[in-house]
Design an enzyme around this catalytic site. Structure first.
Site, PDB file in Angstrom:
ATOM      1  CG  ASN A  76       9.702 -32.310 -79.097  1.00  0.00           C
ATOM      2  OD1 ASN A  76       9.398 -32.627 -78.155  1.00  0.00           O
ATOM      3  ND2 ASN A  76       9.908 -31.392 -78.971  1.00  0.00           N
ATOM      4  CG  HIS A 102      16.282 -32.580 -79.630  1.00  0.00           C
ATOM      5  ND1 HIS A 102      15.196 -31.942 -80.030  1.00  0.00           N
ATOM      6  CD2 HIS A 102      16.084 -31.457 -79.343  1.00  0.00           C
ATOM      7  CE1 HIS A 102      14.318 -31.364 -80.946  1.00  0.00           C
ATOM      8  NE2 HIS A 102      15.147 -30.445 -80.491  1.00  0.00           N
ATOM      9  CG  HIS A 171      15.865 -27.673 -83.560  1.00  0.00           C
ATOM     10  ND1 HIS A 171      16.131 -26.320 -83.162  1.00  0.00           N
ATOM     11  CD2 HIS A 171      15.693 -28.317 -82.738  1.00  0.00           C
ATOM     12  CE1 HIS A 171      14.945 -26.596 -82.532  1.00  0.00           C
ATOM     13  NE2 HIS A 171      15.677 -27.191 -81.639  1.00  0.00           N
ATOM     14  CD  GLN A 280       7.644 -29.157 -80.618  1.00  0.00           C
ATOM     15  OE1 GLN A 280       6.417 -30.097 -80.928  1.00  0.00           O
ATOM     16  NE2 GLN A 280       7.434 -28.227 -79.570  1.00  0.00           N
ATOM     17  CD  GLU A 308      12.394 -28.200 -83.288  1.00  0.00           C
ATOM     18  OE1 GLU A 308      12.158 -29.192 -82.801  1.00  0.00           O
ATOM     19  OE2 GLU A 308      11.741 -27.008 -83.010  1.00  0.00           O
TER      20      GLU A 308
END
Ligand code: GLA
Length: 344
Positions: A76, A102, A171, A280, A308
């Site tokens: 993130n 990321h 992810h 996330q 995530e």
């Protein structure tokens, strides 16, 4: 293990197939990606429940979606790509508007990791040099995928030789229907979180921990993903759907429930547990049909959801968030499990 292909510089890329008798998983050393997860529906029919490509070329040259990638050093966003440790400011090259996403333009998803077989699975190792993408410290990261019956377990560990920050996650894009050809708006999700972290327009947290009560982010009881996704609510408008960090209930450092997703059509059920303080929840808002994946399907908006498990976005710039600092002599440990069942 077989060789799946080669990178542009000729490095061989291994791929592994793990089977437990209940689920089958494929992982590759390129970006330590999770390529495929086959799980049964209520009739016992096996199908892939994650988006991905058939060939290594998709991962090397496809649009930047992070399908199944291990993201690092920092999953993130970091605001403006900047943070300070012990009075020294570091700059990560920005790659998402004015922010770093990321881990910056060349993250962990773009390296061929070392790999070795371990009981029930495979372990990938990456040594990221001091200064890689602007991050301090030589960071040695291990990611271990193992299967235990109907559970895929991912264990992460990392050490550094200088104080640094890190936030490593997987992810995977899930679509429990198993045929990749429908959206996930009818799948039902429950998220074990009383609060979330609202953001600005660049999806950087404001620092507030906001109760989900009374908002379309209240998933404390199971609700269809699509039921409120288009509500006139600022956080949804800013993200174009769900793309939010939820503050998980449960003590960080011990496995606790993050989310449960069920698909009423196939009957598949996914339970996610983690030692991380946040998750996330992202509904594939940026999928636009440009990524053509498995079975030649062009993946469109809301074709999958991601969970995530991680520390909160931009933690290095928020003293009130759980710390992402790792110091020499310490080892970061983190575990997430994905359990595949069917609804009763
Ligand atoms: C995370 C982010 C999203 C998006 C995806 C990758 O989920 O929060 O905004 O960048 O990764 O496309």
């Amino acid at each position: 293990m077989t060789t799946w292909g080669h990178t542009a510089d000729g490095t061989a890329v291994p791929i592994y197939t793990l089977t437990s008798g209940q689920i089958e998983v494929r992982v590759t050393a390129y970006g330590a990606h999770l390529i495929s997860v086959k799980a049964p529906d209520k009739k016992g029919k096996m199908a892939d429940v994650v988006l991905g490509y058939d060939t290594l070329d998709g991962y090397l040259n496809g649009p930047k979606t992070y399908f199944g990638a291990i993201v690092g050093r920092y999953g993130n966003r970091i605001a403006l790509g900047k943070f300070t440790i012990d009075g020294k400011t570091y700059q990560i090259p920005v790659n998402n508007g004015t922010n770093a996403l990321h881990g910056g333009p060349k993250g962990f998803d773009q390296y061929v990791w070392k790999s070795r077989e371990v009981p029930d699975g495979v372990e990938f190792t990456l040594v990221s040099p001091d200064g890689d993408m602007g991050f301090p410290g030589t960071l040695t990261t291990h990611v271990r995928y193992t299967l235990h019956g109907d559970t895929l377990r991912i264990d992460y560990s990392a050490t550094t030789d200088k104080p640094t920050v890190l936030n490593i996650t997987n992810h995977a894009y899930f679509n429990l229907s198993g045929d990749d050809s429908t959206d996930i708006l009818g799948e039902k999700i429950e998220i074990n979180a009383d609060k979330f972290t609202p953001t600005d327009a660049g999806l950087i947290p404001t620092g507030e921990l906001k109760p989900v009560a009374g908002t379309p982010l209240d998933f404390r009881k199971p609700e269809a993903i699509g039921a409120r996704i288009n509500d006139d609510y600022e956080a949804l408008k800013l993200a174009g759907g769900y793309d939010h960090n939820f503050v998980l209930n449960g003590a960080p450092g011990r496995l606790h429930l993050a989310a449960i997703v069920t698909d009423p059509v196939s009957g598949r059920k996914l339970t996610v547990e983690t030692t991380e303080p946040g998750v996330q929840f992202y509904t594939g808002n940026f999928l636009d049909g440009s990524a053509t994946g498995r079975h030649g399907i062009a993946y469109k908006k809301n074709w999958a959801f991601c969970l995530e498990t991680q520390h909160f976005p931009d933690s290095p710039n928020h003293a009130n968030f759980p710390s992402t600092v790792l110091k020499p002599g310490e080892t970061m440990h983190s575990t997430t499990t994905f359990t595949f069942g069917v609804v009763e």
